[in-house]
Design a protein around this motif. Structure first.
Motif, PDB file in Angstrom:
ATOM      1  N   ARG A 173      36.951 -19.075  -2.157  1.00 54.58           N
ATOM      2  CA  ARG A 173      35.626 -19.304  -2.717  1.00 54.58           C
ATOM      3  C   ARG A 173      34.546 -18.785  -1.785  1.00 54.58           C
ATOM      4  O   ARG A 173      33.527 -18.232  -2.231  1.00 54.58           O
ATOM      5  N   ARG A 233      32.604 -20.321  -8.611  1.00 54.23           N
ATOM      6  CA  ARG A 233      33.237 -21.534  -9.136  1.00 54.23           C
ATOM      7  C   ARG A 233      34.696 -21.299  -9.523  1.00 54.23           C
ATOM      8  O   ARG A 233      35.543 -22.172  -9.324  1.00 54.23           O
ATOM      9  N   ARG A 234      34.982 -20.143 -10.109  1.00 55.34           N
ATOM     10  CA  ARG A 234      36.344 -19.858 -10.550  1.00 55.34           C
ATOM     11  C   ARG A 234      36.636 -18.388 -10.334  1.00 55.34           C
ATOM     12  O   ARG A 234      35.873 -17.526 -10.746  1.00 55.34           O
ATOM     13  N   VAL A 269      27.397 -17.176  -9.405  1.00 55.55           N
ATOM     14  CA  VAL A 269      27.698 -18.608  -9.518  1.00 55.55           C
ATOM     15  C   VAL A 269      29.039 -18.832 -10.212  1.00 55.55           C
ATOM     16  O   VAL A 269      29.889 -19.602  -9.744  1.00 55.55           O
ATOM     17  N   LEU A 270      29.247 -18.145 -11.326  1.00 55.61           N
ATOM     18  CA  LEU A 270      30.488 -18.331 -12.081  1.00 55.61           C
ATOM     19  C   LEU A 270      31.698 -17.829 -11.303  1.00 55.61           C
ATOM     20  O   LEU A 270      32.775 -18.441 -11.348  1.00 55.61           O
TER      21      LEU A 270
END
Length: 569
Positions: free
Chosen positions: A353, A336-337, A332-333
């Motif tokens: 992404r 996101r970035r 997830v992290l």
């Protein structure tokens, strides 16, 4: 920023973070937020300003690792490997039935392949891996160094798996993520357990890690280079048939890594080359051997068990839940970035992404394959070992999560320390418990050695460990022992009897020269039947009872011997 005050008269300011440079006072903090004093302010006005330390720059890390950074990371990896070795070697027990069987089978296969002995064991029909691969290697090591040497070989495989995990994670991300991934994997219960356990699994995990390492490294190269990993992948399946479950993950990993560097068309080309190469090798292996029945019975068409769903889910959660949760968080992290905080990248250097999400989902999702398959089969047999296969692939994303929790320049090390202590506690306690599930036969074997004679027929549970230990002394072999799981006995009238009738008839006729029973807190139906028949027949006496304790209960071994002149056949 400067001031016209004489620095010599402001000694306290010097200790507060200022220094004298060409008769001016300059602030050491490179970035600050809050009120910014303009030139010409007095020292008192500046000292009253509210200064707040801003975000530290990324200058401490470069995109390309230097020699010092490489040396430090490798030194830390060596420390991790030493800790993993110590934690595995602290486990102690006698040979488990699978260990004893595989090593003994290896000796039998060596005699068959190189000395012309008959293949009496039929191991190829029910082993979960080729009997001419790991068992033969284990038997060769056993001849030189005994069971301890075979277990040390497993430790070498698991240490190699951790090192290869570090290497290909470093290639995918960076050194810090690689170290954290290796650390998380090295203390899981399956890693510690398999590091001192002589079965197929350690070798299979090592070969999976080696395949992934090759594919990650050759992905940006020539389109034919993935063929170098095809023999390793095929060998992995030969060592452990269930390892084929992870071949799709390896192929997708290759495609993703190549896609990020070369684009979609070239990535698919490399994936097709690797898949074709592995498929051809596996096809040749199936066509030229008689292992297909074993593959069906042990893997693709394995019999279903009766383990409850709740218990299976709980076992999966406690043995691999922490690392899997970290892998999901890392996915997830990372989606996101892209930046990992400590290694800056230039504009446009970060992958998309969609690519980041795909990589995280594939690696993390692989940890679910073995649990899902065993839940489908409703069996917990070897789940504590099999769960480690998927954790190998989920570990890189767990490393990403730990990197993000730590922050740039080790800003929040306490978070990683807390997770590490929790993982270490789980791994140590769970591996010790699983390693103590089976009873220690250290006292049983000397008692059997006093009574077993060459050529005698014995009924036993356990029988694998006695056969392994006593065959080394030339007292018995595999063909002279009958297990409690299957019997084919020809009665006095020439009828072939199996199941309960076979055991009753053989005991009534005094067929066995001795019987070994493992009488635990929850004996099986066959054990109870055999024990009752031994008592009722009047042909056997209880010679020895040896009490033992395991991590899940207690019990005792019973050795039954024939009464004088009791045998009729």
């Amino acid at each position: 920023m400067t001031t016209t005050e004489n620095p010599a008269t402001e000694d306290p300011a010097s200790s507060a973070g200022w220094y004298d440079a060409e008769s001016t006072l300059q602030l050491r903090v490179p970035f600050a937020r809050g009120p910014q004093p303009a030139p010409g302010y007095t020292f008192d006005e500046i000292s009253r300003a509210e200064w707040v330390l801003g975000r530290m720059p990324d200058a401490g890390w470069s995109a390309e690792p230097g020699q010092r950074r490489t040396r430090v990371s490798r030194a830390l990896l060596v420390c991790l490997l030493l800790a993993q070795a110590v934690l595995s070697l602290r486990l102690h027990n006698s040979a488990f039935e699978d260990e004893a069987l595989y090593v003994y089978a290896g000796h039998a296969m060596i005699d068959h392949l190189f000395h012309g002995a008959p293949d009496y064991g039929g191991f190829a029909s029910y082993f979960s891996g080729s009997p001419v691969l790991y068992p033969v290697l284990a038997a060769w090591v056993d001849s030189a160094a005994g069971l301890t040497g075979v277990r040390l070989m497993s430790l070498a495989f698991m240490l190699g798996s951790t090192a290869l995990l570090y290497s290909f994670t470093r290639k995918l991300f960076n050194e810090r993520t690689a170290l954290l991934a290796a650390g998380a994997f090295s203390v899981t219960q399956s890693t510690l357990f398999l590091g001192n356990f002589a079965t197929y699994d350690a070798m299979a995990i090592f070969l999976l890690a080696l395949t992934a390492w090759i594919l990650v490294r050759v992905a940006p190269g020539h389109w034919a280079l993935p063929l170098a990993a095809a023999p390793v992948a095929a060998l992995t399946v030969g060592v452990k048939y269930a390892a084929a479950l992870y071949l799709p993950t390896l192929a997708v990993l290759l495609v993703l890594v190549a896609h990020e560097r070369l684009g979609g068309r070239e990535a698919l080309r490399r994936g097709a080359v690797f898949t074709t190469g592995v498929g051809i090798l596996l096809g040749l292996g199936v066509l030229t051997t008689d292992y297909l029945q074993a593959i069906r019975s042990t893997t693709t068409e394995r019999a279903h068990g009766t383990a409850p769903l709740g218990q299976l889910l709980w076992d999966c959660a406690r043995w691999g839940g922490l690392l899997f949760a970290l892998a999901c968080l890392g996915t997830v992290l990372y989606a996101r970035r892209a930046g990992l905080g400590e290694v800056p990248g230039g504009p446009g250097a970060a992958p998309s992404r969609r690519w980041r999400l795909a990589l995280g989902a594939v690696l993390s999702g692989t940890a679910l394959l073995a649990p899902a398959y065993q839940i489908h089969l409703q069996t917990s047999i070897s789940l504590h070992k099999h769960i480690g296969y998927g954790l190998l692939f989920a570990a890189p994303m767990a490393g990403v999560a730990l990197t993000r929790l730590m922050g740039a320049h080790f800003r929040f090390p306490q978070a990683v320390i807390a997770v590490g202590v929790l993982a270490l506690t789980f791994g140590m306690s769970q591996s010790a418990q699983n390693y103590g599930v089976w009873p220690d036969t250290g006292r049983l074997i000397p008692e059997l050695a006093k009574n077993v004679r060459p050529g005698q027929k014995w009924l036993g549970q356990p029988h694998e460990a006695p056969v392994y230990y006593l065959s080394n002394r030339g007292l018995t072999d595999y063909t002279l022992w009958t297990s409690i799981f299957y019997i084919d006995y020809t009665g006095r009238e020439g009828r072939h009897l199996s199941g309960p009738e076979g055991y009753r008839a053989a005991i009534e006729d005094g067929w066995f020269d001795g019987v070994v029973l493992d009488w635990s807190d929850q004996p099986g139906e066959v054990q109870a039947l055999i024990r009752d028949e031994l008592r009722r027949s009047g042909r056997y006496r209880l010679a020895t009872a040896l009490i033992y304790r395991t991590s899940v209960g207690s019990g005792h071994f019973e050795i039954w011997l024939p009464l004088p002149a009791a045998r009729t056949r």
